[in-house]
Design a protein around this motif. Structure first.
Motif, short mmCIF file in Angstrom:
data_model
loop_
_atom_site.label_atom_id
_atom_site.label_comp_id
_atom_site.label_asym_id
_atom_site.label_seq_id
_atom_site.Cartn_x
_atom_site.Cartn_y
_atom_site.Cartn_z
N ASP A 44 0.82 -1.21 0.00
CA ASP A 44 0.00 0.00 0.00
C ASP A 44 0.85 1.26 0.00
O ASP A 44 0.34 2.37 -0.16
N LEU A 45 2.16 1.10 0.19
CA LEU A 45 3.03 2.28 0.23
C LEU A 45 3.52 2.69 -1.15
O LEU A 45 4.23 3.69 -1.28
N SER A 46 3.13 1.94 -2.18
CA SER A 46 3.76 2.18 -3.49
C SER A 46 3.54 3.60 -4.00
O SER A 46 4.44 4.20 -4.57
N ARG A 47 2.35 4.16 -3.77
CA ARG A 47 2.12 5.52 -4.28
C ARG A 47 2.96 6.56 -3.54
O ARG A 47 3.45 7.51 -4.13
N LEU A 48 3.12 6.36 -2.23
CA LEU A 48 3.97 7.29 -1.48
C LEU A 48 5.41 7.19 -1.97
O LEU A 48 6.11 8.20 -2.13
#
Lengths: 256, 256, 256, 256
Positions: free
Chosen positions: B114-118
């Motif tokens: 879920d951290l990929s966009r950050l």
């Protein structure tokens, strides 16, 4: 002489009428006059609120902005339904903001005399008689006074405004709102812990311990969460919590 | 078939027209079309905004609720004037709330993917060319994307709504909004520090370090304060800051 | 075959003898066998501690390192005198470190089953009978078990070691050490509040709320401060607090 | 006239000799004169340290208490081996304590003039020439001065002592210790960020913002972690980090 520079008495009346209509509609929503998801029709509300169309429209817009109503893509508004998690988060955000008020109060304190009203609140809580259910209402009043004074000492309008915008969505599940029906022993324990917190917050502000004041106020507001859990265990008691009808309880629990 | 159950196309149009009128009025206020303290007359605004009376009235009410206008005791509204301290406090409250978003993102993370966009935001900042003034706009976009993603990972509607209600009063003095006119060396230093913060926030969330994520996001948003101070030192630059005309600068400084 | 590679039984004995001598000397200092400022002579201590010179010298060095003794510029050591503020600060530092343990426990929790010992501590506190003075000793044991388990869940040797190095200077004024002589109502209130804190800390760790766990554990340890203040109001009670004779009380208060 | 009341010159000499022996042994351990796990024999150390048995024994006890040596169940001591995680935790604990110093400095500030030394440190960092590798040593000195001054402003002996007891186990991987060999651009970026942090900490203390000061100092000390990671990527550079030989690097990395 036009409306722009010389407002007539009528203009002021219009403003206060609008505020009155907003308050009435909010109360209707919170006490469960509508079902979650129900569409609110401007035309139907006009006679129920005894107001003309413009103030009704303003009230709908305001409650939507506050989060109690949802604007519909097709125009109009419907009653929002809240999951328990929404209430938890509202309580968390409220705690964060009230914690910030306590911290700023500590950081910005210039004169220990400014603490006199907070200290008075502590003395007032001490004098409460927890065996007396009627004193719960008095506690609510003291607590509200305490929070208001924290806001004043924080010296920040925007913080106070932001807190107000969130409080509505915590459904006023303050430490006390569910205690009117509680057992005397439960009330006296809650009163004892509340007194601890209030005293510790005042002590922290007095000694300019902003971090400690923030942490205490944050945690104190989380007591609302436990109060809601307790209230929800008793259908009869839960019905008295404002806004309870808007909360979707987990399966197996009936809130109506 | 009435308005209550079957909204006509007209109702949806009315809602979007209202939102358009609110946006136009907000823009007029922020770019300085009115003087601080100036009274806003509904009747005068109707032709300027090209809208009928009800949406204008709704827009006035909304901006008052947001804090850009003040309701007058006599009815009606006037343009609010802001002290520098009001802006500081808005930035502080915004930082507290964005910090809470970062903390909840860390506490509620279930899947490192879920951290990929950050992480993508960090890579995008790395690739910016700080010698190129045009890349400032790109930075603003990346930063907004980062904050939006933090809100998504925090999984809290009410928190996101509350942040939105405050952002308006920070006058968008984001880390970048004043940098378009800055020296290249100032831009490259700011970009370097911004990258540090963004990376550290992602690292903290990834390792579930909620406290650290909160502290970092809180402090990062305080950079807006320094940016405002810098911008205010240059009259020409300051004029480009949205809402600058509403801020009462200390004596000796002319903001107009 | 020398001492370096094959320690004789004598070497192990020497180590445990040293630890025994250190413990004896610490106990003598804390129970007030020496006056604050009194010089400790190695030669005099040898017969009193029933040990040879080297372990006595090691014990003096260790207690100086711990902060109970002061090295003299002329060589040798004297009993340190503590101001009340020194104790406050020791309690604060201890709270910061125990708070860090609680935070790391939350951040590093991988399996909710790991909380079973903490939960058992809460159940054990619930079962205490606060009308029974003897249960105070039991509370002390439960609390120590709780702190030890927090240290284990924090998974950090150095943190546990650092906490141990500070605990000595808080003079063991734990939440409970002064309650043996207290009134039953005071004991039951303290037990209630202690239970609140222990439960809330476990809840915070379970939900990975590191910030909340840290804040709670930090504030909880500040109760030691209040306990010390209460104990100091009663000369007789105060005499039972370990290390009390080393504390310089403000004028008007006699601690001996 | 005995040793107890009139220490001879010999006693003072003994104390300073002991401190010298402790410092020598610590340096030998940190620069890698022994292998991790190696047993230290008192008798072998006596000639190497040029001291008699008692000071050697005291030095072994002290370093064991500090955490560099482990006492063996059979008596005696061996060189401790550190996992990377141990260093991370030491850095975290150090950050928590230095953060507490910054917070107490803010809470206890009575006179803004007391900030002059911290402000001087900031000016000294500004004047550093990051293209000059020799200025790294100067930065280390400024940083140490800054931390020492924070400790002084915190007005807490026990906090300063506790910080000192932990610093040893962070292996002095301060923000700067690994930069002597770094590229000029890396040095200048690190210097820029360090300056940011130092200035922000002073600003926070000046405005009594204890929470902010704590958060900043905590995060700043985490830069040591990144510095260690960077240093470990370059075998040659890593050899210069004091204590590097005691750290067990993950498979694939050879630290010797």
């Amino acid at each position: 002489m036009d409306d722009a520079s010389f407002p007539t008495a009528g203009a002021a009346d219009a403003t206060s009428q609008t505020e009155r209509v907003i308050a009435s509609l909010r109360e209707m929503v919170l006490r469960g006059d509508f079902r979650p998801g129900e569409r609110l029709a401007e035309l139907t509300l006009v006679p129920r609120l005894g107001a003309s169309r413009t103030p009704v429209r303003l009230a709908l817009d305001r409650l939507a902005h506050e989060g109690l109503l949802e604007p519909l893509p097709s125009g109009g508004f419907r009653i929002r339904e809240f999951a328990i998690a929404d209430i938890w988060d509202a309580i968390e955000v409220r705690g964060v903001l009230e914690g910030t008020a306590a911290r700023l109060a500590a950081e910005r304190l210039t004169d220990a005399d400014d603490l006199s009203r907070l200290q008075q609140c502590c003395r007032d809580i001490e004098r409460l008689d927890s065996s007396n259910a009627a004193d719960v209402a008095r506690y609510v009043e003291i607590h509200d006074r305490f929070q208001e004074e924290l806001g004043r000492l924080a010296k920040s309008d925007i913080l106070v405004r932001t807190i107000e915008s969130v409080v509505g969505l915590t459904f006023a599940v303050s430490v006390s709102s569910v205690l009117g029906d509680a057992e005397s022993s439960e009330r006296s324990q809650t009163a004892l812990i509340a007194l601890e917190y209030h005293r510790a917050i005042v002590d922290a502000i007095e000694h300019r311990q902003g971090t400690r004041a923030e942490d205490l106020a944050r945690e104190y507001s989380r007591m609302a969460r436990r109060n809601l859990v307790r209230a929800a265990q008793d259908k009869e008691r839960f019905r008295h919590v404002p806004g309870a009808s808007l909360i979707r309880m987990p399966a197996g629990h009936s809130s109506r």
